[in-house]
Structures are given as structure tokens and as C-alpha cells.
Design an enzyme around this catalytic site. Structure first.
Site, PDB file in Angstrom:
ATOM      1  N   ARG A  60       0.222  14.050   5.797  1.00 30.20           N
ATOM      2  CA  ARG A  60      -0.242  15.324   6.348  1.00 30.20           C
ATOM      3  C   ARG A  60      -0.092  16.458   5.334  1.00 30.20           C
ATOM      4  O   ARG A  60       0.948  16.558   4.678  1.00 30.20           O
ATOM      5  CB  ARG A  60       0.566  15.684   7.604  1.00 30.20           C
ATOM      6  CG  ARG A  60       0.519  14.642   8.696  1.00 30.20           C
ATOM      7  CD  ARG A  60      -0.767  14.738   9.488  1.00 30.20           C
ATOM      8  NE  ARG A  60      -0.865  13.614  10.389  1.00 30.20           N
ATOM      9  CZ  ARG A  60      -1.546  12.489  10.140  1.00 30.20           C
ATOM     10  NH1 ARG A  60      -2.216  12.361   9.014  1.00 30.20           N
ATOM     11  NH2 ARG A  60      -1.580  11.520  11.023  1.00 30.20           N
ATOM     12  N   ASN A 105       1.190   8.018  15.317  1.00 32.69           N
ATOM     13  CA  ASN A 105       0.305   8.189  16.474  1.00 32.69           C
ATOM     14  C   ASN A 105       0.858   9.327  17.332  1.00 32.69           C
ATOM     15  O   ASN A 105       1.694   9.134  18.217  1.00 32.69           O
ATOM     16  CB  ASN A 105       0.206   6.883  17.266  1.00 32.69           C
ATOM     17  CG  ASN A 105      -0.944   6.937  18.262  1.00 32.69           C
ATOM     18  OD1 ASN A 105      -0.999   7.830  19.102  1.00 32.69           O
ATOM     19  ND2 ASN A 105      -1.881   6.007  18.154  1.00 32.69           N
ATOM     20  N   ASP A 127       5.769  -0.607  13.184  1.00 32.66           N
ATOM     21  CA  ASP A 127       4.690  -0.630  12.194  1.00 32.66           C
ATOM     22  C   ASP A 127       3.913  -1.934  12.303  1.00 32.66           C
ATOM     23  O   ASP A 127       3.993  -2.613  13.350  1.00 32.66           O
ATOM     24  CB  ASP A 127       5.244  -0.387  10.775  1.00 32.66           C
ATOM     25  CG  ASP A 127       6.184  -1.482  10.300  1.00 32.66           C
ATOM     26  OD1 ASP A 127       6.396  -2.459  11.034  1.00 32.66           O
ATOM     27  OD2 ASP A 127       6.706  -1.362   9.164  1.00 32.66           O
ATOM     28  N   GLY A 167       1.485  -2.455  15.600  1.00 30.47           N
ATOM     29  CA  GLY A 167       0.704  -1.938  14.472  1.00 30.47           C
ATOM     30  C   GLY A 167      -0.485  -2.831  14.170  1.00 30.47           C
ATOM     31  O   GLY A 167      -1.600  -2.346  13.931  1.00 30.47           O
ATOM     32  N   ASN A 192      -5.912  23.889   9.873  1.00 31.19           N
ATOM     33  CA  ASN A 192      -5.305  23.346   8.650  1.00 31.19           C
ATOM     34  C   ASN A 192      -5.642  21.868   8.523  1.00 31.19           C
ATOM     35  O   ASN A 192      -5.315  21.067   9.392  1.00 31.19           O
ATOM     36  CB  ASN A 192      -3.783  23.527   8.734  1.00 31.19           C
ATOM     37  CG  ASN A 192      -3.051  22.852   7.574  1.00 31.19           C
ATOM     38  OD1 ASN A 192      -3.646  22.543   6.545  1.00 31.19           O
ATOM     39  ND2 ASN A 192      -1.759  22.642   7.744  1.00 31.19           N
ATOM     40  N   HIS A 249       0.869  -1.177   0.000  1.00 31.54           N
ATOM     41  CA  HIS A 249       0.000   0.000   0.000  1.00 31.54           C
ATOM     42  C   HIS A 249       0.900   1.219   0.000  1.00 31.54           C
ATOM     43  O   HIS A 249       2.085   1.112   0.291  1.00 31.54           O
ATOM     44  CB  HIS A 249      -0.962   0.022   1.188  1.00 31.54           C
ATOM     45  CG  HIS A 249      -0.294  -0.081   2.526  1.00 31.54           C
ATOM     46  ND1 HIS A 249       0.217   0.993   3.202  1.00 31.54           N
ATOM     47  CD2 HIS A 249      -0.027  -1.143   3.296  1.00 31.54           C
ATOM     48  CE1 HIS A 249       0.756   0.595   4.331  1.00 31.54           C
ATOM     49  NE2 HIS A 249       0.633  -0.695   4.422  1.00 31.54           N
TER      50      HIS A 249
END
Ligand SMILES: [Fe+2]
Length: 624
Positions: free
Chosen positions: A470, A358, A199, A230, A583, A63
């Protein structure tokens, strides 16, 4: 408590793996020594005899496919494939992303001296095969799935070479956690650092403790699959009716709305051993026996609560499960950082891997341990693996070489495409959009600040696109943080997503202390990856970006790296006395962040955004 060694399923924890180590003592400690270096493997035609100047990093086939180009030790371009293909978290081959990276650098594929891939497919195939063997009986569908996964990884070299077309040079497979580690360390401003990668899973490792410095990256110890923080968090995410590898941060946000609950249940699911290691109660997870099942029914039995169907109402109990899972993760992260500190005593810390997104756990664990400064790679997920593989290969092939000079005090995440005013104008003309172009930047800042102060929601599209999940002021949706109702309005009318989702503030870097309790001076607030308390006296000034527990996840904005975003927030401060704006990423729920002016315009028209600002063009839905 279930004894993890008492069941056939937990035998997986005692299997040998490809390096012949006997994986014992799961109950006492889940830490393993890493196998000896090197942590990469070459696939012909020949390994590079000389240090390569131009390295292309690729992450693909799982992914978040991504490409990154490193030239002379600097990342000159990096972009996820889904920004071009518009398939969220695109898992294919990043052909368009590679084309962009090369174009940005003015190079051709023939100029690339080494292609670095973000994991080692033979080790991954080994893990898939051993997992199937340990799971024993399985459905025909699962067996087919496993066989397909093993085959694909064994043959991945050929698949990659055929996808790369005319590239005929060597391939370098860099172990997954080493790619993550390099993405953090070599993008950080530190000469030396301790490192933590957490992860779901790469090849075998799910958690890696390391040290990095002039000697390169040195792995210290790791926790192996199937024990994974994860995958623990992903199972909870799926159980709560959200999408794994995508919606984990919804669980983090949801946890803030609950009083303590389900602590004992979650402690049974995720055992913390006191030395920083951890293990899962494998009877209640399914990732190691059925890859198609996101969580095991025994998980629901433990909570005495049926799984939430996607989109169903969120009950009080769901908040409680999210609260408990989040607190447990924070405890686990603290344990890991304590262990890492004891082993390294390095004042600087770097982190990557999906769990490093996180921001709440980052804050809790960093503040509770003696580390003095922290850098979290903004592209902490597998997309960042492309950056890391390329940076690792540049620094470690054919042998460790001196670290490339750090060009700026901060890692610059604006590594994607940029579209100039001519392209933007042509797009607006073609779409028949109502628009005008401001004469100069100060005029634009003042006009947009006035719109925000009036309560308008603005799409803000400037310069090169950010890499990572982000939006940091290049592809952002902005609103005033001063009106509480903006949180619901932006969630429901603009982004079409759950009303509980919090928004982050972008704040002028030198004014952040006015609004937030910053904790340690070197806390990392530049990429929205770290949560801090909002000063009690500031909560009424910025209610739209204060989460239910009184925290926020700010981005400090600097004039040198984001001059136009900085200019706009300054103008907003002049109007309102508040040096921050709300934002959020410029996309709709379930879609990748916008890339081209066309993407931005269509998203603008589809939502109830009031204005779109691209370069110095202001676009409105009615005549200006
Ligand atoms: Fe990863």
C-alpha cells in the site's frame, strides 16, 4: 458433497509429515498441534552464542523478495527488491534491497551478526515431495518441476550463502508462519496478543493460531496444506481471469457488485467445520497435483460457467462468484477468530499473511468477535517475512529476550529509500522537466491542495518509501474524493486498469469519525487494511472513494509520522471542507510502486497525471 477421504487425492490429508504426526480426521477437524519449538534452525559455521545486535532478514526465491535490517530490536530499513529491479513481485535474491538496508544504517555486510531467512527450506522440500507422492501420476513437466523445487530447497543454504558473498556468519531459517507472526506482533504496540496467520502456504501450515507476549511467540494450532484459504482464493482469482499472488484484491472489490449468488457451490468448495477449521474439496483444485495449473476444470464445472479469459468482459455471473468467494472467506475468518478468542481470551489481536490484506474480511471478522484491538502488519505478504524473520531472530536467539521498546505508538512503515532535494533537482534538470520549487511547505500544501480541488491528479513523492503493497502518502497518486468521476478517470487514464477498482481515502486522523463509521475504538485504520462503512450523510461528500457497497478503506494520517501528507490534507480541508483525499499507489498497472525520482518522473510523463510533486518541487507538463 464429496467426501474428502473417499478419493486417492485426499489421501494427502492423511499423510505423515516430517515430524511424524499422523495427519488424520480431515473431515472432522483440520486443526493440528504444531510441532514442538524451536521453530527455527541454524546453519553453520556456528550458532550465535550471544544475542545479536544486527540481524538481516531476507525473503527470496518465491515472490516479493525483500530485505529488512533490525538493529537493537528496531527495524531501521526494509524494502522489496522489485522497487529497485522494476520487476513486479521480483522472486530473485534481494541484493539491491540488502545493499540499501546496510547503507541506510551505515553498516557493511561484515557488521551483520545473523542472517534470518523467512522460511525453513527442508520442511518445504518435504511438503513438495509428499505432495508429489500423494498426487500419484503426473506429467513429465510437473515431475520435473517438483524435482527442481525439492532440489532447490534442499540446496537453498548453499544458494543463499553464495548470494550473500562475504557474509560468513550463521544463517537462521525461521518457519514461514513464525516469520509472519513476528512481523505482526513485534511491530504492534501490544505487550501481549493473540495472533492469526493466514496465507497460501509456507512449509506445511496454511493457517496458524498463536499467542505472543513476554514468553515469545507460542504456536497453538494450525491447518496444513493442501487445505488453504489463500489457495482457495487464488484459485477463484485465476478462474475469474486475474493474476494469482497479485490480483486477489480485485476479486474482493468485484464481490461488492453482486446480489447473493453461488452460495451453495462455494460452500461445497470450501467446507467450514463449525470449530473454526476448514477443508477444501480437493477434487476441484489443482495446487496439490499440478503446480502449473492455477485452477482445476472441475471448478468451472461446479459453477457451470467457463473460466473468464484474462481481459475478457466481466459478466454478471463473474461478480456473483466473486461475491460468494468473498463471503465464504469472511465466514472462515470469523470462525478462526472465534476459535482463537476461545483459546486465548487476549483482548489484542495481530494478523499477517497474504489473506490479512483482505480488508473486508478483516473488518467483518474483527467486528464479529470479542477482540478489542487489532494490528495488521502493512507488509502482510511474503515481503513482510523478511521483517518478521529478523524480528523473530532478534527476540528469540539464542533465547527469548525482553521485547525491544516500542519507539512510537504506531508502526512506522516508511522504511525505504529517500532521495534529497539535490538528487530530485538533478533528475528534473536532466529530464528537462518544467518545474519550480516552493519557498516553504505551507506554500506547497496550499498550491497542491488548489490543484486537487480543481480536479487535477497529482503524483505525490515525499520522504522514505513505504514497505508493503500500500502507498501511504510517500509514493502516492492523489486526487479529490469529492468528484465521482475521479474514480473512472484515475483508473483508466492514469493507472490504465479496470474501471471497477475502488480507491481509498487518506483522512486526517482526528477527523475520520466525521466521514466513517469506525466501529470498535481500536479498529486498525492506519494502513488501508480495514474496510468500514462510510457515514450515509458523508457519501455525497466523498463519492470517488465510496465503494459500490457503501464502504471505504481509509488510511488515518497523523502529523507525527506523515507531516507533509497531513499538511496537504489540512490545506485541502481548508479549501473544500473535506478532510480527506483520494490516495492510490504511485505506479501503473502491473508495475511496482515508484522508488527513485526518475521512476516517478517517467510514470508521470507516461500517464495523464497533471502534476508531480517531489519534496517541494512542483513539476507540470507545460510551463508553470
Ligand atoms: Fe506467506
Amino acid at each position: 458433497m464429496t467426501d474428502p477421504q473417499a478419493t486417492p487425492l485426499s489421501a494427502l490429508g492423511r499423510r505423515t509429515h516430517s515430524h511424524g504426526r499422523f495427519r488424520a480426521e480431515v473431515q472432522a477437524s483440520a486443526f493440528r498441534p504444531p510441532h514442538p519449538a524451536p521453530h527455527h534452525r541454524f546453519a553453520g559455521p556456528a550458532r550465535p552464542a550471544q544475542a545479536p545486535r544486527v540481524v538481516l532478514g531476507v525473503s527470496a526465491y518465491y515472490h516479493d523478495a525483500c530485505a529488512a535490517l533490525v538493529v537493537d530490536g528496531q527495524v531501521v530499513a526494509a524494502v522489496q527488491e522489485d522497487r529497485f529491479s522494476r520487476k513486479n513481485h521480483d522472486a530473485g535474491f534481494p541484493a539491491q534491497a540488502i545493499a540499501f538496508c546496510l547503507q541506510q544504517a551505515g553498516l557493511r555486510l561484515a557488521d551483520v551478526e545473523l542472517v534470518a531467512f523467512y522460511e525453513e527450506p527442508f520442511l518445504k522440500a518435504d511438503r513438495l515431495a509428499q505432495t508429489a507422492r500423494a498426487a500419484g501420476a503426473m506429467s513429465a513437466a510437473t515431475a520435473t518441476d517438483v524435482a527442481r523445487g525439492v532440489r532447490r530447497n534442499v540446496l537453498l543454504q548453499e544458494e543463499l550463502r553464495s548470494a550473500l558473498g562475504e557474509y560468513a556468519g550463521p544463517l537462521c531459517f525461521v518457519e514461514h508462519h513464525v516469520s509472519h507472526a513476528a512481523s505482526a506482533f513485534y511491530a504492534s504496540p501490544f505487550e501481549r496478543a493473540a495472533g492469526l496467520v493466514v496465507d497460501g502456504v509456507g512449509e506445511w501450515a496454511t493457517t496458524t493460531l498463536l499467542r505472543a507476549g513476554p514468553q515469545g511467540i507460542e504456536l497453538l494450532e494450525q491447518v496444513d496444506y493442501p487445505h488453504s484459504l489463500g489457495l482457495f482464493y487464488s484459485a477463484i482469482t485465476a478462474y475469474l481471469g486475474f493474476k494469482i499472488n497479485s490480483d486477489e484484491y480485485k476479486v474482493m472489490a468485484l464481490g461488492a457488485f453482486s446480489a447473493p449468488a453461488y452460495e451453495a457451490e462455494v460452500a461445497r468448495l470450501l467446507r467450514l467445520h463449525g470449530d473454526g477449521s476448514f477443508s477444501l474439496d480437493l477434487e476441484r483444485f489443482s495446487h496439490h497435483r499440478d503446480r502449473k495449473q492455477a485452477f482445476h476444470p472441475a471448478l468451472a464445472e461446479l459453477f457451470g460457467l467457463p473460466a473468464r479469459a484474462p481481459g475478457a468482459a466481466l459478466e454478471h455471473a463473474h461478480h456473483g462468484v466473486a461475491w460468494a468467494a468473498q463471503r465464504r472467506l469472511e465466514e472462515a475468518m470469523q470462525g478462526l477468530l472465534r476459535r482463537l478468542w476461545a483459546r486465548t481470551e487476549e483482548p489484542a489481536l495481530v494478523m499477517a499473511g497474504g489473506v490479512a490484506l483482505n480488508s473486508v474480511a478483516n473488518h467483518v471478522a474483527f467486528e464479529a468477535t470479542p477482540f478489542e484491538s487489532l494490528f495488521v502488519q502493512p507488509a502482510a505478504t511474503d515481503a513482510g517475512g523478511a521483517l518478521g524473520a529478523a524480528l523473530y531472530a532478534w527476540h528469540h536467539v539464542p533465547e527469548v529476550r525482553t521485547r525491544a521498546p516500542i519507539p512510537a505508538p504506531r508502526f512506522d512503515p516508511y522504511l525505504g529509500p529517500e532521495y534529497g532535494p539535490e538528487v530530485i533537482e538533478a533528475c528534473l534538470e536532466e529530464e528537462g522537466a518544467e518545474h519550480r520549487r516552493c519557498e516553504g511547505w505551507p506554500e506547497l500544501y496550499a498550491a497542491v491542495a488548489a490543484l486537487l480541488a480543481e480536479g487535477k491528479v497529482v503524483g505525490w513523492y515525499q520522504g522514505r518509501m513505504e514497505v508493503g503493497p500500500r502507498a501511504l502518502g510517500a509514493r502516492s497518486i492523489l486526487a479529490t474524493p469529492c468528484r465521482a468521476e475521479m474514480q473512472t478517470l484515475v483508473n483508466e487514464k492514469i493507472k490504465f486498469r479496470e474501471g471497477f477498482r475502488p480507491f481509498a481515502p487518506a483522512v486526517l486522523a482526528d477527523r475520520a469519525g466525521e466521514l466513517f463509521e469506525l466501529g470498535k475504538p481500536a479498529c486498525p485504520l492506519d494502513y488501508m487494511l480495514f474496510v468500514v462503512p462510510v457515514r450515509p450523510e458523508a457519501r455525497d461528500r466523498i463519492p470517488a472513494v465510496v465503494h459500490a457497497d457503501g464502504t471505504a478503506r481509509p488510511q488515518r494520517v497523523y502529523a507525527d509520522t506523515s507531516p507533509h501528507f497531513f499538511g496537504l490534507i489540512e490545506a485541502f480541508d481548508r479549501l473544500t471542507g473535506v478532510p480527506a483525499v483520494l490516495n492510490t499507489s504511485f505506479n501503473l498497472a502491473g508495475e511496482p510502486i515508484v522508488c527513485t525520482p526518475q521512476d516517478a518522473f517517467r510514470t508521470f510523463m507516461y500517464s495523464e497525471m497533471d502534476a508531480l510533486v517531489m519534496e517541494r518541487f512542483i513539476v507540470t507538463k507545460e510551463a508553470p
